[in-house]
Design a protein around this motif. Structure first.
Motif, PDB file in Angstrom:
ATOM      1  N   GLU A 276       0.457  -1.043  -0.062  1.00 42.91           N
ATOM      2  CA  GLU A 276       0.438  -0.177   0.220  1.00 42.91           C
ATOM      3  C   GLU A 276       0.901   0.603  -0.055  1.00 42.91           C
ATOM      4  N   ALA A 277       1.647   1.194   0.549  1.00 40.73           N
ATOM      5  CA  ALA A 277       2.684   2.348   0.724  1.00 40.73           C
ATOM      6  C   ALA A 277       3.167   2.804  -0.563  1.00 40.73           C
ATOM      7  N   ALA A 278       3.781   1.597  -0.942  1.00 38.61           N
ATOM      8  CA  ALA A 278       4.648   1.345  -2.194  1.00 38.61           C
ATOM      9  C   ALA A 278       3.499   2.231  -3.333  1.00 38.61           C
ATOM     10  N   GLU A 279       2.256   1.837  -3.497  1.00 36.32           N
ATOM     11  CA  GLU A 279       1.354   1.988  -4.985  1.00 36.32           C
ATOM     12  C   GLU A 279       0.602   3.735  -3.695  1.00 36.32           C
ATOM     13  N   ALA A 280       1.433   4.625  -3.183  1.00 32.96           N
ATOM     14  CA  ALA A 280       0.833   5.266  -2.278  1.00 32.96           C
ATOM     15  C   ALA A 280       2.322   6.353  -2.790  1.00 32.96           C
ATOM     16  N   LEU A 281       3.399   5.857  -3.356  1.00 28.86           N
ATOM     17  CA  LEU A 281       4.711   6.678  -3.461  1.00 28.86           C
ATOM     18  C   LEU A 281       4.760   6.332  -5.771  1.00 28.86           C
ATOM     19  N   VAL A 282       4.267   6.175  -5.965  1.00 32.52           N
ATOM     20  CA  VAL A 282       4.460   5.717  -7.555  1.00 32.52           C
ATOM     21  C   VAL A 282       4.063   7.428  -7.883  1.00 32.52           C
ATOM     22  N   PRO A 283       2.990   7.572  -7.661  1.00 36.67           N
ATOM     23  CA  PRO A 283       3.100   9.317  -8.448  1.00 36.67           C
ATOM     24  C   PRO A 283       3.847   9.714  -8.054  1.00 36.67           C
ATOM     25  N   VAL A 284       4.176   9.904  -6.814  1.00 39.43           N
ATOM     26  CA  VAL A 284       5.598  11.021  -6.278  1.00 39.43           C
ATOM     27  C   VAL A 284       6.724  10.166  -6.785  1.00 39.43           C
TER      28      VAL A 284
ATOM     29  N   GLU B 214       8.257  -7.555  -5.317  1.00 40.75           N
ATOM     30  CA  GLU B 214       6.437  -7.468  -5.316  1.00 40.75           C
ATOM     31  C   GLU B 214       6.613  -5.759  -4.740  1.00 40.75           C
ATOM     32  N   VAL B 215       6.790  -5.508  -4.123  1.00 38.02           N
ATOM     33  CA  VAL B 215       7.358  -4.237  -3.331  1.00 38.02           C
ATOM     34  C   VAL B 215       7.908  -2.770  -4.649  1.00 38.02           C
ATOM     35  N   SER B 216       9.473  -3.904  -5.448  1.00 37.18           N
ATOM     36  CA  SER B 216       9.853  -3.528  -5.796  1.00 37.18           C
ATOM     37  C   SER B 216       9.362  -2.964  -7.503  1.00 37.18           C
ATOM     38  N   LEU B 217       8.681  -3.421  -7.957  1.00 34.09           N
ATOM     39  CA  LEU B 217       7.854  -3.669  -9.077  1.00 34.09           C
ATOM     40  C   LEU B 217       6.860  -2.697  -9.215  1.00 34.09           C
ATOM     41  N   VAL B 218       5.745  -2.792  -7.964  1.00 31.39           N
ATOM     42  CA  VAL B 218       5.472  -1.200  -7.578  1.00 31.39           C
ATOM     43  C   VAL B 218       6.130   0.111  -8.080  1.00 31.39           C
ATOM     44  N   LEU B 219       7.375  -0.187  -7.009  1.00 36.06           N
ATOM     45  CA  LEU B 219       7.789   1.083  -7.427  1.00 36.06           C
ATOM     46  C   LEU B 219       8.292   1.674  -8.266  1.00 36.06           C
ATOM     47  N   ALA B 220       8.514   1.036  -9.418  1.00 40.21           N
ATOM     48  CA  ALA B 220       9.154   1.260 -10.766  1.00 40.21           C
ATOM     49  C   ALA B 220       8.121   1.537 -11.581  1.00 40.21           C
ATOM     50  N   ARG B 221       6.849   1.300 -11.676  1.00 45.79           N
ATOM     51  CA  ARG B 221       5.927   1.763 -11.977  1.00 45.79           C
ATOM     52  C   ARG B 221       5.719   3.352 -11.797  1.00 45.79           C
ATOM     53  N   GLY B 222       6.466   4.082 -10.909  1.00 41.35           N
ATOM     54  CA  GLY B 222       6.743   5.111 -10.715  1.00 41.35           C
ATOM     55  C   GLY B 222       8.337   6.199 -11.680  1.00 41.35           C
TER      56      GLY B 222
END
Length: 393
Positions: A21-29, A77-85
């Motif tokens: 959830e934290a990683a998803e929140a940071l994607v636009p940032v 999993e977390v790295s994948l999400v963050l890399a979207r940003g």
């Protein structure tokens, strides 16, 4: 938020969900900061602070030092999400966690040197064995010039790959742990991809390294290093050589998924000579094919990492077939991300070439990730093929 905002008192499953959830929140940032990271040629300080504040740098820290010691697949999993940003900033988060896993394989005294004094200490590394340590009473005198030390700008300690060289003995490939204050950083990271990782070189000259800060690299790669007897989580019994690359592959998938998001948003409203591009069957087939490749790549990476960790969690060891299969899955997933993103980039038209387009940066970052030796397709395919044929290399 304070460092380690996710409570370590929660169950591992709950911590995983909080971190995702934290990683998803940071994607636009991270997406907004991506141009700044590239211009700085290192990860922005505020991004590192955000990673720490959300507990995203504690995934591989042992529980005895306030960490989560989560399975490796959660890091993927977390790295994948963050890399979207942003792939570069996600790479730095992945690397800091990766190196916590490596430090967790050292003996307790070395871990105390780092986390006993600062639980938020960050480690950068260059694991290619280019340095040399010559024995002296109590340790070695170490020297080496090292490349590709991602995140070094915000690191406190360095892990150096090299050889322990003693008279009359074969050189022993090892990792040497030194404080950053003992190294000279070389500002040479001028690249076309992953510029925001700050993967600079550094040099160590005639520095004393006590014996407890030296780790046998072979034991680390086999998952039998001293830290595995101290930190009981399966994470520290992970054979690094074949499994750690899943983290890089996850970043490749995340970058390509972010690219697909950018492409879809751009293409929905795009027209050429009065024709809506999104309504053309060729455009639709290209988008669908790339989406399928990325879904397959995600399942290859996360599935293989999870299967490997499940074996370790049950107390087992990974045989050569599963180790080489995991590496094969990571490398093939990287190939799929390249195919998917290149197809979309070719279809995006001239607008994607402009420097203010996120797509041109994303594809450059993707090429840089997939060039990592841990994702080399030919050697991964040959290694697994050799295992299948009974002729392992």
């Amino acid at each position: 938020m304070n460092d380690g905002a996710v409570s370590a008192a929660k169950s591992p499953a709950a911590i995983r969900l909080d971190l995702l959830e934290a990683a998803e929140a940071l994607v636009p940032v991270l997406r907004l900061r991506a141009p700044k990271a590239e211009a700085l040629r290192h990860c922005p300080e505020e991004t590192v602070a955000d990673f720490a504040a959300w507990g995203l740098l504690r995934m591989c820290v042992p529980a005895r030092f306030g960490g989560y010691e989560l399975p490796w697949d959660v890091l993927c999993e977390v790295s994948l999400v963050l890399a979207r940003g942003c792939g570069a900033q996600a790479w730095v988060a992945n690397i800091y966690n990766d190196h916590c896993q490596l430090l967790g394989q050292f003996g307790l005294e070395a871990q105390e040197d780092v986390w006993g004094k600062d639980r938020g200490a960050r480690l950068s590394a260059s694991v290619e064995p280019t340095g040399k340590g010559r024995p002296v009473p109590g340790g070695v005198i170490y020297s080496g010039r090292h490349r590709y030390s991602s995140g070094i700008d915000h690191a406190h300690w360095l892990l150096c790959g090299g050889h322990l060289v003693a008279d009359g003995k074969a050189p022993q490939q090892s990792y040497f742990l030194v404080p950053k204050s003992d190294v000279t950083v070389i500002d040479d990271w001028n690249v076309i991809g992953l510029a925001g990782t700050g993967s600079k070189s550094f040099e160590v000259k005639e520095v004393f390294v006590p014996a407890h800060r030296i780790l046998d690299a072979v034991a680390s790669n086999e998952g039998t290093a001293p830290g595995a007897a101290i930190n009981k989580a399966a994470l520290y019994r992970m054979p690094r050589h074949d499994i750690a690359g899943t983290g890089f592959a996850a970043i490749a998938v995340g970058i390509a998924e972010g690219f697909l998001d950018e492409y879809v948003t751009y293409t929905k409203s795009r027209s050429s000579r009065g024709i809506a591009i999104a309504e053309q069957m060729g455009t639709q087939i290209g988008a669908g094919a790339s989406a399928a490749e990325l879904m397959a790549a995600s399942r290859l990476v996360l599935g293989s990492a999870r299967e490997a960790m499940d074996v370790l969690e049950r107390g087992g060891t990974l045989d050569m077939t599963q180790r080489k299969l995991t590496r094969l899955c990571s490398s093939y997933a990287a190939q799929l991300t390249l195919a998917a993103a290149q197809r979309l980039f070719n279809a995006a038209g001239g607008r994607a070439l402009f420097v203010d387009s996120a797509m041109q940066r994303q594809i450059r970052d993707l090429y840089a990730v997939t060039a990592h030796r841990g994702l080399a397709w030919d050697s991964s395919a040959a290694n697994y093929g050799g295992v299948l044929l009974g002729t392992p290399t």
